[in-house]
Design a protein around this motif. Structure first.
Motif, PDB file in Angstrom:
ATOM      1  N   LEU A   1      39.356  33.715  54.297  1.00 16.88           N
ATOM      2  CA  LEU A   1      39.002  34.787  53.373  1.00 16.88           C
ATOM      3  C   LEU A   1      39.343  36.144  53.961  1.00 16.88           C
ATOM      4  O   LEU A   1      39.776  37.056  53.247  1.00 16.88           O
ATOM      5  N   ARG A   2      39.151  36.301  55.274  1.00 14.62           N
ATOM      6  CA  ARG A   2      39.528  37.564  55.924  1.00 14.62           C
ATOM      7  C   ARG A   2      41.026  37.825  55.754  1.00 14.62           C
ATOM      8  O   ARG A   2      41.450  38.954  55.501  1.00 14.62           O
ATOM      9  N   SER A   3      41.813  36.778  55.871  1.00 20.95           N
ATOM     10  CA  SER A   3      43.271  36.920  55.752  1.00 20.95           C
ATOM     11  C   SER A   3      43.712  37.237  54.333  1.00 20.95           C
ATOM     12  O   SER A   3      44.863  37.622  54.104  1.00 20.95           O
ATOM     13  N   THR A   4      42.811  37.065  53.364  1.00 19.76           N
ATOM     14  CA  THR A   4      43.142  37.401  51.976  1.00 19.76           C
ATOM     15  C   THR A   4      42.478  38.715  51.550  1.00 19.76           C
ATOM     16  O   THR A   4      42.376  39.001  50.363  1.00 19.76           O
ATOM     17  N   GLY A   5      42.016  39.495  52.534  1.00 20.33           N
ATOM     18  CA  GLY A   5      41.527  40.840  52.223  1.00 20.33           C
ATOM     19  C   GLY A   5      40.041  41.051  52.346  1.00 20.33           C
ATOM     20  O   GLY A   5      39.552  42.158  52.098  1.00 20.33           O
ATOM     21  N   ALA A   6      39.266  40.018  52.739  1.00 21.27           N
ATOM     22  CA  ALA A   6      37.814  40.186  52.847  1.00 21.27           C
ATOM     23  C   ALA A   6      37.463  40.979  54.101  1.00 21.27           C
ATOM     24  O   ALA A   6      37.998  40.715  55.179  1.00 21.27           O
ATOM     25  N   PHE A   7      36.574  41.960  53.955  1.00 23.11           N
ATOM     26  CA  PHE A   7      35.960  42.590  55.128  1.00 23.11           C
ATOM     27  C   PHE A   7      34.468  42.340  55.036  1.00 23.11           C
ATOM     28  O   PHE A   7      33.891  42.316  53.950  1.00 23.11           O
ATOM     29  N   TYR A   8      33.839  42.120  56.174  1.00 26.58           N
ATOM     30  CA  TYR A   8      32.477  41.583  56.199  1.00 26.58           C
ATOM     31  C   TYR A   8      31.432  42.648  56.518  1.00 26.58           C
ATOM     32  O   TYR A   8      31.671  43.548  57.325  1.00 26.58           O
ATOM     33  N   MET A   9      30.298  42.493  55.879  1.00 28.71           N
ATOM     34  CA  MET A   9      29.194  43.418  56.124  1.00 28.71           C
ATOM     35  C   MET A   9      27.893  42.642  56.264  1.00 28.71           C
ATOM     36  O   MET A   9      27.677  41.638  55.590  1.00 28.71           O
ATOM     37  N   ARG A  10      27.037  43.120  57.160  1.00 28.23           N
ATOM     38  CA  ARG A  10      25.724  42.518  57.320  1.00 28.23           C
ATOM     39  C   ARG A  10      24.847  42.916  56.144  1.00 28.23           C
ATOM     40  O   ARG A  10      24.988  44.012  55.598  1.00 28.23           O
ATOM     41  N   ARG A  11      23.934  42.030  55.777  1.00 29.37           N
ATOM     42  CA  ARG A  11      23.047  42.311  54.645  1.00 29.37           C
ATOM     43  C   ARG A  11      22.161  43.512  54.925  1.00 29.37           C
ATOM     44  O   ARG A  11      21.880  44.316  54.043  1.00 29.37           O
ATOM     45  N   THR A  12      21.690  43.612  56.164  1.00 27.13           N
ATOM     46  CA  THR A  12      20.863  44.752  56.553  1.00 27.13           C
ATOM     47  C   THR A  12      21.386  45.313  57.862  1.00 27.13           C
ATOM     48  O   THR A  12      21.844  44.564  58.734  1.00 27.13           O
ATOM     49  N   PHE A  13      21.319  46.623  57.999  1.00 26.44           N
ATOM     50  CA  PHE A  13      21.778  47.281  59.217  1.00 26.44           C
ATOM     51  C   PHE A  13      20.612  47.544  60.176  1.00 26.44           C
ATOM     52  O   PHE A  13      20.810  47.789  61.358  1.00 26.44           O
ATOM     53  N   GLY A  14      19.381  47.530  59.635  1.00 26.97           N
ATOM     54  CA  GLY A  14      18.203  47.786  60.454  1.00 26.97           C
ATOM     55  C   GLY A  14      18.289  49.138  61.146  1.00 26.97           C
ATOM     56  O   GLY A  14      18.681  50.151  60.553  1.00 26.97           O
ATOM     57  N   ASN A  15      17.955  49.150  62.425  1.00 29.10           N
ATOM     58  CA  ASN A  15      18.008  50.382  63.219  1.00 29.10           C
ATOM     59  C   ASN A  15      19.240  50.436  64.102  1.00 29.10           C
ATOM     60  O   ASN A  15      19.283  51.203  65.064  1.00 29.10           O
ATOM     61  N   ASP A  16      20.239  49.598  63.784  1.00 30.79           N
ATOM     62  CA  ASP A  16      21.458  49.563  64.592  1.00 30.79           C
ATOM     63  C   ASP A  16      22.368  50.731  64.207  1.00 30.79           C
ATOM     64  O   ASP A  16      23.212  50.626  63.317  1.00 30.79           O
ATOM     65  N   ALA A  17      22.176  51.856  64.889  1.00 35.64           N
ATOM     66  CA  ALA A  17      22.925  53.076  64.557  1.00 35.64           C
ATOM     67  C   ALA A  17      24.421  52.904  64.790  1.00 35.64           C
ATOM     68  O   ALA A  17      25.243  53.479  64.068  1.00 35.64           O
ATOM     69  N   ILE A  18      24.782  52.114  65.810  1.00 32.44           N
ATOM     70  CA  ILE A  18      26.205  51.912  66.111  1.00 32.44           C
ATOM     71  C   ILE A  18      26.880  51.156  64.967  1.00 32.44           C
ATOM     72  O   ILE A  18      27.933  51.576  64.463  1.00 32.44           O
ATOM     73  N   TYR A  19      26.262  50.053  64.549  1.00 31.62           N
ATOM     74  CA  TYR A  19      26.852  49.273  63.454  1.00 31.62           C
ATOM     75  C   TYR A  19      26.944  50.113  62.184  1.00 31.62           C
ATOM     76  O   TYR A  19      27.961  50.099  61.488  1.00 31.62           O
TER      77      TYR A  19
END
Length: 707
Positions: A192-210
């Protein structure tokens, strides 16, 4: 004061403005004869880019651009504090996050996956219908702005269909936001990544870097990636087959470059995907009743290939009228306020977020306007309505009933798969043929007996594999689950029609209540409708900005179809006495009225003097509804067990300040306002008692379903 009307959404076909001719003539069936030139995955692929650049930005270059951005470099310097070792660790962390997020492009993999899809579609579908007219109009607008494709989300298939249709019509496959559920799937995640998918976490929480890395990645996608971007403004799949209240997180990120003056405009394209029968039909029904969703896995995907033995009818793919966001916002778009400070340290203001929220609601509205209502949607409405009245449904009854429903939806401006010709004999034949085809696809839900009587199909649900310790709500008895599942499944096909019929139904209900004292003045009617809209805002995706427009259109419709009469210089209305047609509308909203009634009853009886958590609330409501069903009580319906509606009711009551929400040990804690809840309970009971029919009783459903 009423909120201002939308300043810039494109004109849409209003209620009553039925399409000229057969609207579906604009659709081409990609699985039909003579379409192999489009669906051939070995053909030359020279795609049209929505926002062409001098050179195409590769996925690797996109990552480098994010890494070198001022936002990320400033963050690294700040977090490292000059420590070179910590800086190296941060750089490594950012690169790892980018590798987790980043899309890729591989034409050989796209061709291979497309070939597999051609095989699957040919086995399980009778049609893949694309509105070619709208698609060509959209392509003519490519060139000067970033394009955001925002599809409705009713199935996992939505992810793949946009890419499939894009390839068929030589359009660049967009970058597609996908959840981490797919990322963790062995083999499929990388495909799926090779067909254009980019992935995201459902929640970012307190992860400022992400948070910073993902936000910057989205920014650069919109600024420099010429393929366009696709994501679901509803956030997740709708298990209930209704529209969901939009979430503006991704949309805000995508539009931030426009507010910051980095790009001239953004073209938002609402996309409507309609299914005769969604692939996850049974899975959704199980989830609504409380059975947890199985974790996505490659093994599960292979197991799901059993769908190749099934018939899923047709899919309809519609590109809506594109929205120029710059024109939509008009004078409200003030980019000068962001010209003083560097873009990466600025955030969108509260008023700008409000503008984006208005846009999101209008996108969902436009999606729903173009959802194609299939024959089985109409069959489900008619069957429900008749069974609530305790009447059997024969094939001739069904043909006549669908003919009347087609007139109703034509007046509302809905797109239906059957278009009447005006010739009664021909129309009768068309409807009868379409009914036969629809029942063949949905034979697991409804069937015709030898006497041509429509009946619920025998249930084959097996609960032996369900781990009831993991149920999200109450541990329901097998007999109640067996009763509820076929009725839940049927309700899935009634729900898409609520976009058109919920508002007229609420007006009818209020008029029935207020008319006991004579004529109903429009000002009193509007006030009562506003209260109901606020209560059911999440259930039916009512937006305050559309309140007056929705009211006027629904009232016009009810007068046009002969259910209401305007009197006293058009400042009042009264019922016309067309009882049978009344029942059609009221049967659709009845399950939701009853659900909210039982929710408020449980809140009063169980939580009046104590705080509670969401899981306890869900369990208690389901347990209470189960008891009512077993006791054959009034004002209850199996769909009152739906965790979707029970959950929406809770959040609606929080929004109305009838329930307060706080946090304790990072868990949400709720407290009711007894006076407000009792008042709502009394109102809902009054409305439920006005419903002029008895619901399909527990005993009746068991007998009919042969359980």
């Amino acid at each position: 004061m009423s909120p201002p009307p939308p300043s810039g959404p494109p004109p849409v076909r209003q209620h009553g403005d039925a399409p000229a001719g057969n609207y579906l003539d604009n659709f081409k069936n990609l699985l039909g004869p003579g379409m192999s030139d489009l669906t051939d995955m070995t053909k030359h692929y020279g795609p049209a880019f929505p926002y062409p650049k001098d050179s195409h930005m590769t996925p690797a270059e996109l990552k480098k651009l994010v890494m070198a951005s001022e936002r990320i470099q400033t963050l690294i310097e700040k977090e490292s504090g000059g420590d070179s070792k910590k800086r190296a660790e941060l750089v490594s962390n950012v690169k790892a996050i980018l590798d987790e997020i980043g899309l890729d492009e591989s034409l050989p993999i796209i061709r291979t996956l497309g070939t597999i899809l051609n095989f699957i579609f040919g086995r399980i579908l009778s049609g893949m219908h694309v509105n070619e007219t709208k698609l060509q109009q959209l392509k003519s607008k490519f060139g000067n702005q970033t394009v955001l494709y925002l599809p409705s989300h009713r199935s996992y298939g939505d992810f793949i269909l946009m890419s499939y249709v894009s390839f068929c019509y030589n359009i660049a496959i967009p970058g597609i936001a996908a959840g981490m559920d797919f990322h963790s799937m062995a083999f499929m995640g990388s495909i799926l990544r090779s067909t254009g998918a980019f992935y995201m976490r459902r929640t970012f929480g307190n992860d400022a870097i992400y948070w910073a890395v993902f936000k910057e990645y989205m920014r650069q996608l919109v600024r420099v990636f010429d393929n366009g971007v696709e994501f679901f403004v509803e956030g997740t799949r709708s298990r209930s087959n209704k529209a969901l209240t939009p979430k503006i997180g991704l949309l805000s990120m995508a539009l931030e470059p426009l507010f910051m003056g980095e790009i001239p405009d953004v073209l938002v394209v609402p996309v409507s995907v309609s299914y005769d029968r969604p692939l996850e039909e049974q899975l959704f029904v199980y989830e609504l009743i409380g059975v947890p969703k199985p974790k996505e896995s490659t093994k599960g995907l292979l197991k799901a290939m059993s769908i190749l033995k099934e018939n899923y009818g047709s899919i309809y793919f519609e590109f809506g009228e594109p929205i120029s966001v710059k024109e939509y916002f008009g004078h409200e778009l003030n980019r000068f306020q962001h010209a003083i400070n560097p873009n990466h340290i600025q955030t969108l203001s509260k008023s700008e977020l409000g503008m984006i929220q208005n846009l999101a609601f209008d996108v969902v509205h436009l999606q729903q306007q173009k959802i194609v209502l299939t024959t089985f949607h109409l069959i489900s409405i008619y069957y429900n309505y008749k069974k609530y009245l305790g009447q059997s449904v024969t094939l001739p009854d069904l043909v006549e009933g669908l003919s009347n429903l087609l007139d109703i939806f034509k007046d509302l401006g809905a797109v239906t798969t059957i278009q009447k010709t005006g010739n009664p004999e021909l129309d009768n034949h068309l409807i009868r043929t379409s009914v036969t085809e629809a029942l063949a696809v949905h034979r697991n839900i409804l069937q015709l007996t030898r006497d041509e009587v429509l009946t619920i199909a025998k249930s084959h649900h097996d609960f032996s594999q369900v781990d009831k310790r993991k149920l999200k709500g109450h541990n329901l008895s097998d007999v109640v689950m067996k009763l509820s599942l076929p009725i839940f499944t049927l309700q899935l096909y009634c729900n898409p029609c609520l976009h058109w019929l919920a508002q007229p139904a609420l007006i009818l209900l209020v008029v029935k209540h207020l008319s006991r004292s004579g004529l109903v003045r429009l000002d009193s009617l509007k006030q009562s409708i506003e209260e109901l809209r606020n209560l059911f805002a999440g259930e039916f995706v009512f937006h305050a900005r559309r309140q007056q427009q929705d009211f006027d259109q629904a009232l016009r419709h009810l007068v046009e179809v002969g259910l209401l009469e305007r009197v006293v210089d058009d400042m009042a209305v009264r019922l016309s006495g067309n009882i049978d047609s009344e029942h059609i509308y009221l049967s659709l909203i009845g399950p939701f009225l009853c659900c909210y009634l039982q929710v408020t009853t449980v809140l009063i009886n169980q939580f009046c003097n104590s705080t509670f958590k969401e899981k306890d609330y869900l369990s208690k409501v389901q347990e209470f509804v189960e008891q009512l069903l077993l006791g054959k009580e009034k004002n209850v319906h199996p769909y009152c067990l739906s965790l979707d509606s029970i959950n929406l009711a809770l959040h609606s009551l929080v929004g109305l300040d009838a329930i307060s929400k706080s946090k304790e040990n990072n868990a949400a804690i709720f407290t009711i306002d007894p006076i407000r809840i009792r008042s709502l309970n009394s109102t809902l009971r009054l409305y439920c008692d006005l419903l002029p029919f008895e619901y399909l009783t527990f005993q009746g459903a068991v007998t009919e379903a042969k359980l």
